[in-house]
Scaffold this motif. Structure first.
Motif, mmCIF file in Angstrom:
data_model
loop_
_atom_site.group_PDB
_atom_site.id
_atom_site.type_symbol
_atom_site.label_atom_id
_atom_site.label_comp_id
_atom_site.label_asym_id
_atom_site.label_seq_id
_atom_site.Cartn_x
_atom_site.Cartn_y
_atom_site.Cartn_z
ATOM 1 N N ALA A 54 0.831 -1.200 0.000
ATOM 2 C CA ALA A 54 0.000 0.000 0.000
ATOM 3 C C ALA A 54 0.867 1.253 0.000
ATOM 4 O O ALA A 54 0.566 2.238 0.656
ATOM 5 N N TYR A 55 1.961 1.232 -0.751
ATOM 6 C CA TYR A 55 2.894 2.348 -0.804
ATOM 7 C C TYR A 55 2.257 3.539 -1.511
ATOM 8 O O TYR A 55 1.664 3.396 -2.573
ATOM 9 N N LEU A 56 2.360 4.736 -0.907
ATOM 10 C CA LEU A 56 1.897 5.966 -1.536
ATOM 11 C C LEU A 56 3.073 6.926 -1.672
ATOM 12 O O LEU A 56 3.736 7.239 -0.683
ATOM 13 N N PRO A 57 3.341 7.400 -2.885
ATOM 14 C CA PRO A 57 4.456 8.327 -3.060
ATOM 15 C C PRO A 57 4.114 9.713 -2.529
ATOM 16 O O PRO A 57 2.947 10.090 -2.415
ATOM 17 N N LEU A 58 5.141 10.458 -2.176
ATOM 18 C CA LEU A 58 4.949 11.836 -1.739
ATOM 19 C C LEU A 58 4.995 12.741 -2.972
ATOM 20 O O LEU A 58 6.034 13.236 -3.360
ATOM 21 N N ASN A 59 3.850 12.939 -3.598
ATOM 22 C CA ASN A 59 3.766 13.861 -4.721
ATOM 23 C C ASN A 59 2.798 14.988 -4.364
ATOM 24 O O ASN A 59 2.178 14.981 -3.300
ATOM 25 N N LEU A 60 2.673 15.965 -5.220
ATOM 26 C CA LEU A 60 1.873 17.147 -4.923
ATOM 27 C C LEU A 60 0.408 16.805 -4.688
ATOM 28 O O LEU A 60 -0.227 17.338 -3.767
ATOM 29 N N PHE A 61 -0.140 15.894 -5.474
ATOM 30 C CA PHE A 61 -1.538 15.515 -5.325
ATOM 31 C C PHE A 61 -1.796 14.869 -3.968
ATOM 32 O O PHE A 61 -2.751 15.233 -3.270
ATOM 33 N N ASN A 62 -0.954 13.943 -3.578
ATOM 34 C CA ASN A 62 -1.147 13.249 -2.302
ATOM 35 C C ASN A 62 -0.935 14.175 -1.111
ATOM 36 O O ASN A 62 -1.676 14.110 -0.129
ATOM 37 N N VAL A 63 0.067 15.029 -1.186
ATOM 38 C CA VAL A 63 0.337 15.941 -0.079
ATOM 39 C C VAL A 63 -0.799 16.946 0.094
ATOM 40 O O VAL A 63 -1.289 17.168 1.209
ATOM 41 N N CYS A 64 -1.251 17.536 -0.993
ATOM 42 C CA CYS A 64 -2.358 18.506 -0.905
ATOM 43 C C CYS A 64 -3.663 17.832 -0.504
ATOM 44 O O CYS A 64 -4.417 18.368 0.312
ATOM 45 N N GLY A 65 -3.923 16.680 -1.058
ATOM 46 C CA GLY A 65 -5.144 15.963 -0.718
ATOM 47 C C GLY A 65 -5.189 15.556 0.739
ATOM 48 O O GLY A 65 -6.218 15.694 1.406
ATOM 49 N N SER A 66 -4.082 15.073 1.261
ATOM 50 C CA SER A 66 -4.071 14.661 2.664
ATOM 51 C C SER A 66 -4.083 15.862 3.599
ATOM 52 O O SER A 66 -4.590 15.770 4.712
ATOM 53 N N ALA A 67 -3.560 17.001 3.149
ATOM 54 C CA ALA A 67 -3.610 18.203 3.980
ATOM 55 C C ALA A 67 -5.026 18.776 4.036
ATOM 56 O O ALA A 67 -5.458 19.272 5.074
ATOM 57 N N ILE A 68 -5.763 18.694 2.953
ATOM 58 C CA ILE A 68 -7.117 19.259 2.928
ATOM 59 C C ILE A 68 -8.132 18.281 3.499
ATOM 60 O O ILE A 68 -8.970 18.651 4.322
ATOM 61 N N LEU A 69 -8.068 17.030 3.087
ATOM 62 C CA LEU A 69 -9.092 16.061 3.463
ATOM 63 C C LEU A 69 -8.727 15.204 4.664
ATOM 64 O O LEU A 69 -9.600 14.588 5.268
ATOM 65 N N GLY A 70 -7.460 15.083 4.971
ATOM 66 C CA GLY A 70 -7.051 14.318 6.132
ATOM 67 C C GLY A 70 -6.968 12.825 5.871
ATOM 68 O O GLY A 70 -6.739 12.365 4.749
ATOM 69 N N VAL A 71 -7.196 12.066 6.909
ATOM 70 C CA VAL A 71 -7.061 10.614 6.865
ATOM 71 C C VAL A 71 -8.065 9.959 5.904
ATOM 72 O O VAL A 71 -7.702 8.989 5.233
ATOM 73 N N PRO A 72 -9.316 10.447 5.785
ATOM 74 C CA PRO A 72 -10.222 9.806 4.824
ATOM 75 C C PRO A 72 -9.684 9.815 3.387
ATOM 76 O O PRO A 72 -9.932 8.878 2.628
ATOM 77 N N PHE A 73 -8.927 10.832 3.013
ATOM 78 C CA PHE A 73 -8.314 10.870 1.686
ATOM 79 C C PHE A 73 -7.323 9.728 1.524
ATOM 80 O O PHE A 73 -7.312 9.050 0.490
ATOM 81 N N ILE A 74 -6.514 9.508 2.533
ATOM 82 C CA ILE A 74 -5.517 8.435 2.473
ATOM 83 C C ILE A 74 -6.202 7.082 2.364
ATOM 84 O O ILE A 74 -5.802 6.220 1.575
ATOM 85 N N ILE A 75 -7.263 6.895 3.122
ATOM 86 C CA ILE A 75 -8.002 5.631 3.071
ATOM 87 C C ILE A 75 -8.595 5.416 1.685
ATOM 88 O O ILE A 75 -8.503 4.317 1.125
ATOM 89 N N CYS A 76 -9.181 6.464 1.099
ATOM 90 C CA CYS A 76 -9.761 6.343 -0.252
ATOM 91 C C CYS A 76 -8.692 6.043 -1.299
ATOM 92 O O CYS A 76 -8.925 5.234 -2.197
ATOM 93 N N ILE A 77 -7.546 6.679 -1.206
ATOM 94 C CA ILE A 77 -6.468 6.433 -2.164
ATOM 95 C C ILE A 77 -5.998 4.978 -2.077
ATOM 96 O O ILE A 77 -5.775 4.325 -3.098
ATOM 97 N N VAL A 78 -5.873 4.462 -0.879
ATOM 98 C CA VAL A 78 -5.445 3.062 -0.720
ATOM 99 C C VAL A 78 -6.507 2.120 -1.270
ATOM 100 O O VAL A 78 -6.179 1.138 -1.947
ATOM 101 N N ILE A 79 -7.781 2.408 -1.019
ATOM 102 C CA ILE A 79 -8.857 1.570 -1.556
ATOM 103 C C ILE A 79 -8.857 1.601 -3.076
ATOM 104 O O ILE A 79 -8.964 0.562 -3.729
ATOM 105 N N PHE A 80 -8.717 2.806 -3.665
ATOM 106 C CA PHE A 80 -8.687 2.896 -5.131
ATOM 107 C C PHE A 80 -7.447 2.220 -5.719
ATOM 108 O O PHE A 80 -7.473 1.754 -6.837
ATOM 109 N N LYS A 81 -6.394 2.157 -4.946
ATOM 110 C CA LYS A 81 -5.180 1.496 -5.424
ATOM 111 C C LYS A 81 -5.415 -0.012 -5.580
ATOM 112 O O LYS A 81 -4.850 -0.652 -6.450
ATOM 113 N N PHE A 82 -6.244 -0.587 -4.720
ATOM 114 C CA PHE A 82 -6.502 -2.023 -4.773
ATOM 115 C C PHE A 82 -7.617 -2.386 -5.736
ATOM 116 O O PHE A 82 -7.832 -3.563 -5.998
ATOM 117 N N ILE A 83 -8.349 -1.410 -6.257
ATOM 118 C CA ILE A 83 -9.440 -1.709 -7.211
ATOM 119 C C ILE A 83 -8.860 -2.011 -8.566
ATOM 120 O O ILE A 83 -8.005 -1.500 -9.089
#
Length: 83
Positions: A54-83
């Motif tokens: 479940a590796y997530l790179p530190l790129n602009l999209f992930n950093v901004c998304g996690s700063a604005i949306l918080g932990v639910p953003f990270i959970i959604c990204i991990v779920i979409f990664k496995f789809i």
């Protein structure tokens, strides 16, 4: 089609979080806490996510998304990664 659904969900989530943040009594404390926990979750997944595939790179999209949306953003990204 999945990308379109993803971007629509991200837009709705950002708007919902903006409404949530600005209707709170302690706005800055809420924004700071949400951003801090989101960034902490992103850094933890960046460091240790490879062990769980479940590796997530530190790129602009992930950093901004996690700063604005918080932990639910990270959970959604991990779920979409496995789809």
């Amino acid at each position: 089609m999945v990308n379109m659904i993803f971007w629509c969900l991200c837009t709705v989530a950002v708007l919902a979080m903006c409404v949530y943040y600005f209707t709170r009594f302690k706005r800055f404390k809420t924004i700071f806490f949400g951003a801090f926990t989101g960034e902490a979750a992103l850094i933890l997944l960046n460091c240790f996510g490879g062990r769980f595939n479940a590796y997530l790179p530190l790129n602009l999209f992930n950093v901004c998304g996690s700063a604005i949306l918080g932990v639910p953003f990270i959970i959604c990204i991990v779920i979409f990664k496995f789809i």
